[in-house]
Design a protein around this motif. Structure first.
Motif, PDB file in Angstrom:
ATOM      1  N   ILE A  68     -51.508 -51.566 -50.123  1.00  0.00           N
ATOM      2  CA  ILE A  68     -52.069 -50.358 -49.513  1.00  0.00           C
ATOM      3  C   ILE A  68     -53.262 -50.712 -48.640  1.00  0.00           C
ATOM      4  CG2 ILE A  68     -53.245 -48.185 -50.033  1.00  0.00           C
ATOM      5  CD1 ILE A  68     -51.542 -48.050 -52.596  1.00  0.00           C
ATOM      6  N   SER A  69     -54.106 -51.615 -49.122  1.00  0.00           N
ATOM      7  CA  SER A  69     -55.294 -52.007 -48.367  1.00  0.00           C
ATOM      8  C   SER A  69     -54.927 -52.674 -47.054  1.00  0.00           C
ATOM      9  CB  SER A  69     -56.166 -52.941 -49.220  1.00  0.00           C
ATOM     10  OG  SER A  69     -57.323 -53.325 -48.533  1.00  0.00           O
ATOM     11  N   ASN A  70     -53.889 -53.508 -47.077  1.00  0.00           N
ATOM     12  CA  ASN A  70     -53.493 -54.246 -45.873  1.00  0.00           C
ATOM     13  C   ASN A  70     -52.742 -53.356 -44.877  1.00  0.00           C
ATOM     14  OD1 ASN A  70     -54.616 -56.624 -46.856  1.00  0.00           O
ATOM     15  ND2 ASN A  70     -52.718 -57.261 -47.860  1.00  0.00           N
ATOM     16  N   THR A  71     -51.880 -52.471 -45.373  1.00  0.00           N
ATOM     17  CA  THR A  71     -51.042 -51.665 -44.482  1.00  0.00           C
ATOM     18  C   THR A  71     -51.689 -50.336 -44.101  1.00  0.00           C
ATOM     19  OG1 THR A  71     -49.911 -50.660 -46.371  1.00  0.00           O
ATOM     20  CG2 THR A  71     -48.966 -52.684 -45.462  1.00  0.00           C
ATOM     21  N   LYS A  72     -52.649 -49.869 -44.941  1.00  0.00           N
ATOM     22  CA  LYS A  72     -53.260 -48.546 -44.728  1.00  0.00           C
ATOM     23  C   LYS A  72     -52.187 -47.467 -44.545  1.00  0.00           C
ATOM     24  CE  LYS A  72     -57.590 -50.260 -42.769  1.00  0.00           C
ATOM     25  NZ  LYS A  72     -57.315 -51.677 -43.067  1.00  0.00           N
ATOM     26  N   CYS A  73     -51.190 -47.528 -45.398  1.00  0.00           N
ATOM     27  CA  CYS A  73     -50.069 -46.597 -45.301  1.00  0.00           C
ATOM     28  C   CYS A  73     -50.400 -45.218 -45.834  1.00  0.00           C
ATOM     29  CB  CYS A  73     -48.870 -47.172 -46.057  1.00  0.00           C
ATOM     30  SG  CYS A  73     -49.236 -47.583 -47.789  1.00  0.00           S
ATOM     31  N   CYS A  74     -51.561 -45.054 -46.424  1.00  0.00           N
ATOM     32  CA  CYS A  74     -51.978 -43.738 -46.893  1.00  0.00           C
ATOM     33  C   CYS A  74     -53.490 -43.608 -46.688  1.00  0.00           C
ATOM     34  CB  CYS A  74     -51.601 -43.511 -48.356  1.00  0.00           C
ATOM     35  SG  CYS A  74     -52.032 -44.875 -49.444  1.00  0.00           S
ATOM     36  N   ASP A  75     -53.971 -42.379 -46.777  1.00  0.00           N
ATOM     37  CA  ASP A  75     -55.389 -42.103 -46.489  1.00  0.00           C
ATOM     38  C   ASP A  75     -56.254 -42.140 -47.732  1.00  0.00           C
ATOM     39  OD1 ASP A  75     -54.867 -41.591 -43.701  1.00  0.00           O
ATOM     40  OD2 ASP A  75     -53.921 -39.736 -44.369  1.00  0.00           O
ATOM     41  N   ILE A 118     -50.959 -39.330 -49.375  1.00  0.00           N
ATOM     42  CA  ILE A 118     -51.635 -39.724 -50.610  1.00  0.00           C
ATOM     43  C   ILE A 118     -50.760 -40.736 -51.335  1.00  0.00           C
ATOM     44  CG2 ILE A 118     -52.501 -38.943 -52.857  1.00  0.00           C
ATOM     45  CD1 ILE A 118     -53.036 -36.246 -51.588  1.00  0.00           C
ATOM     46  N   GLY A 119     -51.344 -41.870 -51.684  1.00  0.00           N
ATOM     47  CA  GLY A 119     -50.640 -42.871 -52.465  1.00  0.00           C
ATOM     48  C   GLY A 119     -50.983 -42.728 -53.933  1.00  0.00           C
ATOM     49  N   VAL A 120     -49.995 -42.962 -54.792  1.00  0.00           N
ATOM     50  CA  VAL A 120     -50.201 -42.881 -56.243  1.00  0.00           C
ATOM     51  C   VAL A 120     -49.714 -44.179 -56.855  1.00  0.00           C
ATOM     52  CG1 VAL A 120     -49.725 -41.612 -58.360  1.00  0.00           C
ATOM     53  CG2 VAL A 120     -49.869 -40.384 -56.183  1.00  0.00           C
ATOM     54  N   ARG A 125     -48.200 -27.318 -55.614  1.00  0.00           N
ATOM     55  CA  ARG A 125     -48.771 -25.977 -55.725  1.00  0.00           C
ATOM     56  C   ARG A 125     -49.893 -25.749 -54.711  1.00  0.00           C
ATOM     57  NH1 ARG A 125     -50.489 -26.496 -60.431  1.00  0.00           N
ATOM     58  NH2 ARG A 125     -52.719 -26.689 -60.047  1.00  0.00           N
ATOM     59  N   ARG A 126     -50.712 -26.795 -54.477  1.00  0.00           N
ATOM     60  CA  ARG A 126     -51.869 -26.644 -53.584  1.00  0.00           C
ATOM     61  C   ARG A 126     -51.496 -26.874 -52.121  1.00  0.00           C
ATOM     62  NH1 ARG A 126     -56.971 -27.031 -56.052  1.00  0.00           N
ATOM     63  NH2 ARG A 126     -57.852 -28.054 -54.212  1.00  0.00           N
ATOM     64  N   PHE A 127     -50.647 -27.896 -51.868  1.00  0.00           N
ATOM     65  CA  PHE A 127     -50.326 -28.249 -50.478  1.00  0.00           C
ATOM     66  C   PHE A 127     -48.894 -28.778 -50.452  1.00  0.00           C
ATOM     67  CE2 PHE A 127     -52.956 -28.913 -46.605  1.00  0.00           C
ATOM     68  CZ  PHE A 127     -51.952 -29.319 -45.754  1.00  0.00           C
ATOM     69  N   PRO A 128     -47.911 -27.893 -50.419  1.00  0.00           N
ATOM     70  CA  PRO A 128     -46.503 -28.281 -50.606  1.00  0.00           C
ATOM     71  C   PRO A 128     -46.008 -29.334 -49.615  1.00  0.00           C
ATOM     72  CG  PRO A 128     -46.751 -25.891 -50.689  1.00  0.00           C
ATOM     73  CD  PRO A 128     -48.058 -26.439 -50.219  1.00  0.00           C
ATOM     74  N   MET A 129     -46.493 -29.298 -48.366  1.00  0.00           N
ATOM     75  CA  MET A 129     -45.957 -30.224 -47.365  1.00  0.00           C
ATOM     76  C   MET A 129     -46.718 -31.564 -47.302  1.00  0.00           C
ATOM     77  SD  MET A 129     -48.112 -27.838 -46.258  1.00  0.00           S
ATOM     78  CE  MET A 129     -46.966 -26.539 -45.881  1.00  0.00           C
ATOM     79  N   MET A 130     -47.578 -31.836 -48.267  1.00  0.00           N
ATOM     80  CA  MET A 130     -48.341 -33.086 -48.265  1.00  0.00           C
ATOM     81  C   MET A 130     -47.421 -34.282 -48.512  1.00  0.00           C
ATOM     82  SD  MET A 130     -51.133 -34.714 -47.941  1.00  0.00           S
ATOM     83  CE  MET A 130     -52.238 -33.308 -47.804  1.00  0.00           C
ATOM     84  N   VAL A 144     -56.452 -33.146 -52.452  1.00  0.00           N
ATOM     85  CA  VAL A 144     -55.895 -32.253 -51.432  1.00  0.00           C
ATOM     86  C   VAL A 144     -56.556 -30.886 -51.517  1.00  0.00           C
ATOM     87  CG1 VAL A 144     -53.669 -33.421 -51.343  1.00  0.00           C
ATOM     88  CG2 VAL A 144     -54.005 -31.550 -52.953  1.00  0.00           C
ATOM     89  N   PRO A 145     -56.742 -30.230 -50.386  1.00  0.00           N
ATOM     90  CA  PRO A 145     -57.255 -28.855 -50.398  1.00  0.00           C
ATOM     91  C   PRO A 145     -56.138 -27.869 -50.710  1.00  0.00           C
ATOM     92  CG  PRO A 145     -56.885 -29.554 -48.156  1.00  0.00           C
ATOM     93  CD  PRO A 145     -56.537 -30.735 -49.029  1.00  0.00           C
ATOM     94  N   VAL A 146     -56.488 -26.602 -50.835  1.00  0.00           N
ATOM     95  CA  VAL A 146     -55.491 -25.554 -51.044  1.00  0.00           C
ATOM     96  C   VAL A 146     -55.000 -25.085 -49.679  1.00  0.00           C
ATOM     97  CG1 VAL A 146     -55.041 -23.279 -52.030  1.00  0.00           C
ATOM     98  CG2 VAL A 146     -56.607 -24.861 -53.185  1.00  0.00           C
ATOM     99  N   PHE A 147     -53.700 -25.196 -49.458  1.00  0.00           N
ATOM    100  CA  PHE A 147     -53.146 -24.875 -48.143  1.00  0.00           C
ATOM    101  C   PHE A 147     -53.392 -23.414 -47.774  1.00  0.00           C
ATOM    102  CE2 PHE A 147     -49.638 -23.273 -45.531  1.00  0.00           C
ATOM    103  CZ  PHE A 147     -49.764 -24.098 -44.429  1.00  0.00           C
ATOM    104  N   SER A 148     -53.261 -22.504 -48.738  1.00  0.00           N
ATOM    105  CA  SER A 148     -53.442 -21.084 -48.435  1.00  0.00           C
ATOM    106  C   SER A 148     -54.865 -20.799 -47.959  1.00  0.00           C
ATOM    107  CB  SER A 148     -53.123 -20.237 -49.668  1.00  0.00           C
ATOM    108  OG  SER A 148     -53.952 -20.603 -50.765  1.00  0.00           O
ATOM    109  N   GLU A 149     -55.844 -21.503 -48.550  1.00  0.00           N
ATOM    110  CA  GLU A 149     -57.232 -21.317 -48.106  1.00  0.00           C
ATOM    111  C   GLU A 149     -57.425 -21.833 -46.688  1.00  0.00           C
ATOM    112  OE1 GLU A 149     -59.676 -23.221 -50.958  1.00  0.00           O
ATOM    113  OE2 GLU A 149     -59.253 -21.779 -52.575  1.00  0.00           O
TER     114      GLU A 149
END
Length: 329
Positions: A123-130, A73-75, A93-98, A195-200
């Motif tokens: 980001i658009s040119n490199t597509k370094c994140c989803d 995820i890019g910010v 909290r939701r997905f620690p290893m993201m 991101v989804p919840v990893f535990s789920e």
């Protein structure tokens, strides 16, 4: 300019002033012009909104689906603001290893628009994140104005990676919200949407693992039941019974076919007899056998009228038992 100047509009002009001494005329060399007051900014906002909307940049058909399980995820925000900390807290909290990539930019001021557009183009040119989150905290319309700039809005719309807009608080709307693939009311909400919840997910994986583990045993039980049912089938227990059964069926079919053939033969024979009767009725020989005769001239022409035969003319008479000659007297 952020707006189109019109006659009578109040503006603040930054520049330098000089005097033309001969005529006593003041000249203002403008370096920057900004609308005077918040009302003018809203006017510029609405003007650009109508323009981009007419181009189709806000169409729902352009929106892309946010990946359910992104790898990165890019910010695009400031590294010193509260936005990145809120997003980090939610994601940890939701997905620690993201995987999380921060693209530090100014979120207000003159440098904000070029830095934001440059980050989005990279980001658009490199597509370094989803998926990429573009955001900042709340503020006045002047503070959020970088996200109403035409260049920023176009960069969001043209980005090849799905964009979540998270600018300001829940009630704040900027033009990037309309151009993005998804609008989040706050940066924290954007992180939850990204991101989804990893535990789920772990629970689902564990559930699927259990199903996969018992699946071979279940299939074996089903196959065993099918095999037991086949073992009890009469056709396998007594195969000759099936042969005798089929033999009986063939014999019955043979009898039925013979009956059908005999019925058809009888019907055809009756039709032939009836047709022979019609033919016999139309046969001239049959008429002669009933006592009639046919009279011919010597040239073979049939006599149909007595006046056509002259006295002394020889004729031939054919009966059912033979023929003889005669002469008219």
């Amino acid at each position: 300019l952020r707006f189109t100047p019109e006659n009578g509009m109040g503006v603040t002009v930054y520049g330098s002033i000089s005097v033309y001494e001969r005529d006593g005329v003041y000249q203002l060399y403008a370096r920057k012009i900004v609308p005077d007051g918040i009302g003018a900014l809203y006017a510029a906002y609405e003007e650009l909104k109508v323009k981009l909307q007419a181009e189709g940049l806000f169409e729902q058909s352009r929106k892309r689906k946010i990946p359910e399980l992104p790898n990165c995820i890019g910010v695009v925000t400031s590294e010193t603001g509260a936005v990145i900390r809120d997003i980090q807290n939610v994601i940890s909290r939701r997905f620690p290893m993201m995987n999380l990539k921060l693209f530090h930019v100014s979120v207000q001021g003159e440098n904000a628009t070029p830095e934001i557009t440059r980050a989005l183009k990279y980001i658009s040119n490199t597509k370094c994140c989803d998926v990429v989150i573009v955001g900042r905290g709340g503020g006045s319309i002047e503070d959020l104005w970088a996200f109403n700039e035409e260049a920023t809005v176009r960069a969001v719309a043209e980005c090849s990676v799905p964009v979540i807009s998270a600018v300001g608080h829940e009630t704040d709307y900027t033009l990037t919200d309309f151009a993005a693939d998804l609008r989040a009311p706050t940066p924290s909400a954007a992180a939850e949407l990204a991101v989804p919840v990893f535990s789920e997910l772990a629970e689902k994986i564990a559930e699927y693992s259990k199903k996969i583990a018992v699946m071979p045993l279940t299939n074996c039980k089903i196959k065993q039941m099918e095999l037991d049912r086949l073992k009890q089938a009469r056709c396998l227990a007594e195969p000759l019974f099936r042969v005798e059964d089929e033999k009986l069926r063939l014999n019955m079919d043979e009898i039925r076919l013979r009956d059908i053939m005999n019925m058809r033969i009888t019907s055809y024979e009756q039709q032939i007899k009836m047709l022979n009767g019609h033919i016999e009725a139309l046969n001239p020989t049959g008429v002669l056998k009933r006592g009639y005769s046919i009279v011919y001239k010597e040239n073979g022409k049939i006599v149909s009228n007595a006046e056509s035969v002259e006295k002394g003319e020889k004729i031939k008479i054919k009966t059912g038992q033979g023929e003889f000659t005669a002469e008219r007297v």
